[in-house]
Design a protein around this motif. Structure first.
Motif, PDB file in Angstrom:
ATOM      1  N   PRO A  77      12.461  -6.225 -13.738  1.00  0.00           N
ATOM      2  CA  PRO A  77      12.770  -5.917 -14.871  1.00  0.00           C
ATOM      3  C   PRO A  77      11.509  -6.673 -15.647  1.00  0.00           C
ATOM      4  N   GLU A  78      10.609  -7.230 -14.941  1.00  0.00           N
ATOM      5  CA  GLU A  78       9.548  -7.500 -15.644  1.00  0.00           C
ATOM      6  C   GLU A  78       8.106  -6.593 -15.474  1.00  0.00           C
ATOM      7  N   VAL A  79       7.461  -6.404 -16.943  1.00  0.00           N
ATOM      8  CA  VAL A  79       6.551  -5.343 -16.773  1.00  0.00           C
ATOM      9  C   VAL A  79       5.320  -5.560 -16.029  1.00  0.00           C
ATOM     10  N   THR A  80       4.955  -4.594 -15.027  1.00  0.00           N
ATOM     11  CA  THR A  80       4.195  -4.833 -14.332  1.00  0.00           C
ATOM     12  C   THR A  80       2.817  -3.515 -14.558  1.00  0.00           C
ATOM     13  N   MET A  81       2.116  -3.945 -14.297  1.00  0.00           N
ATOM     14  CA  MET A  81       0.645  -2.745 -14.588  1.00  0.00           C
ATOM     15  C   MET A  81       1.126  -2.069 -13.378  1.00  0.00           C
ATOM     16  N   LEU A  82       0.921  -0.589 -13.792  1.00  0.00           N
ATOM     17  CA  LEU A  82       0.746   0.478 -12.232  1.00  0.00           C
ATOM     18  C   LEU A  82      -0.284   1.096 -12.812  1.00  0.00           C
ATOM     19  N   PRO A  83      -0.944   1.370 -11.418  1.00  0.00           N
ATOM     20  CA  PRO A  83      -2.584   2.152 -11.380  1.00  0.00           C
ATOM     21  C   PRO A  83      -1.895   3.750 -11.166  1.00  0.00           C
ATOM     22  N   VAL A  84      -2.391   4.711 -11.715  1.00  0.00           N
ATOM     23  CA  VAL A  84      -1.973   5.863 -12.018  1.00  0.00           C
ATOM     24  C   VAL A  84      -1.991   6.923 -10.898  1.00  0.00           C
ATOM     25  N   GLU A  85      -2.709   5.548  -9.637  1.00  0.00           N
ATOM     26  CA  GLU A  85      -2.353   7.023  -8.182  1.00  0.00           C
ATOM     27  C   GLU A  85      -1.907   6.610  -8.007  1.00  0.00           C
ATOM     28  N   GLU A  86      -1.185   5.258  -7.923  1.00  0.00           N
ATOM     29  CA  GLU A  86       0.487   4.923  -7.873  1.00  0.00           C
ATOM     30  C   GLU A  86       2.056   5.440  -7.933  1.00  0.00           C
ATOM     31  N   LEU A  87       1.753   5.974  -9.459  1.00  0.00           N
ATOM     32  CA  LEU A  87       2.490   7.033  -9.808  1.00  0.00           C
ATOM     33  C   LEU A  87       3.588   7.908  -9.375  1.00  0.00           C
ATOM     34  N   GLU A  88       3.520   8.314  -8.309  1.00  0.00           N
ATOM     35  CA  GLU A  88       4.247   9.564  -7.853  1.00  0.00           C
ATOM     36  C   GLU A  88       4.678   9.194  -6.863  1.00  0.00           C
ATOM     37  N   ALA A  89       4.104   8.114  -6.083  1.00  0.00           N
ATOM     38  CA  ALA A  89       4.787   6.866  -5.201  1.00  0.00           C
ATOM     39  C   ALA A  89       5.269   6.169  -5.244  1.00  0.00           C
ATOM     40  N   ARG A  90       5.444   5.613  -6.393  1.00  0.00           N
ATOM     41  CA  ARG A  90       6.472   4.565  -7.146  1.00  0.00           C
ATOM     42  C   ARG A  90       7.308   5.827  -7.559  1.00  0.00           C
TER      43      ARG A  90
END
Length: 150
Positions: A77-90
């Motif tokens: 539940p903690e907010v973490t920064m996500l690179p846009v390149e990893e968005l689809e895989a996540r």
């Protein structure tokens, strides 16, 4: 000969044990913490008249005014920064983890008003590929009947 009696004066605080107080505090914080939405990133949401859903989302994605992506999930539940390149895989990992658990898992997107439509479409496409529904978070539309045109 007089016998002095000592009166036993029992205080209210000595009757309540410390564990009772701790349990009451624990219950209070458990109830209060369920009311807090874990979204610490401040974004200026657009307005809408749609109604909210009662089901909990499997993830929350936030795009701030600078274009940075953040994610929080049920398991983290903690907010973490996500690179846009990893968005689809996540999102695919999240969708695969919730395939059998829930009937219709969804992700909530909190995007600032200044975020371009292309960035929102990236998230929508990634969630569709992962098999997740996407809900766009908005603010409640204010009543315009009290405004007057000049």
């Amino acid at each position: 000969m007089s016998i002095k009696r000592r009166s036993k004066h029992i205080s209210v605080f000595s009757m309540a044990s410390m564990t009772d107080v701790i349990f009451l505090l624990l219950i209070f914080f458990m109830v209060v913490s369920t009311l807090v939405v874990p979204n610490a990133i401040k974004v200026n949401l657009p307005s809408s008249q749609s109604t909210a859903t009662t089901q909990e989302p499997v993830a929350r994605i936030t795009i701030d005014a600078e274009g940075y992506y953040y994610i929080s999930t049920e398991s983290a539940p903690e907010v973490t920064m996500l690179p846009v390149e990893e968005l689809e895989a996540r999102l695919y990992e999240i969708g695969a983890a919730h395939d059998e658990e829930e009937e219709d898992p969804y992700v909530v997107l909190y995007a600032d008003r200044s975020v371009s439509y292309g960035e929102i479409v990236k998230v929508l496409n990634a969630s569709a590929t992962a098999g997740l529904r996407m809900i766009l978070a908005t603010e409640a539309l204010q009543d315009n009947s009290t405004k007057t045109d000049v």
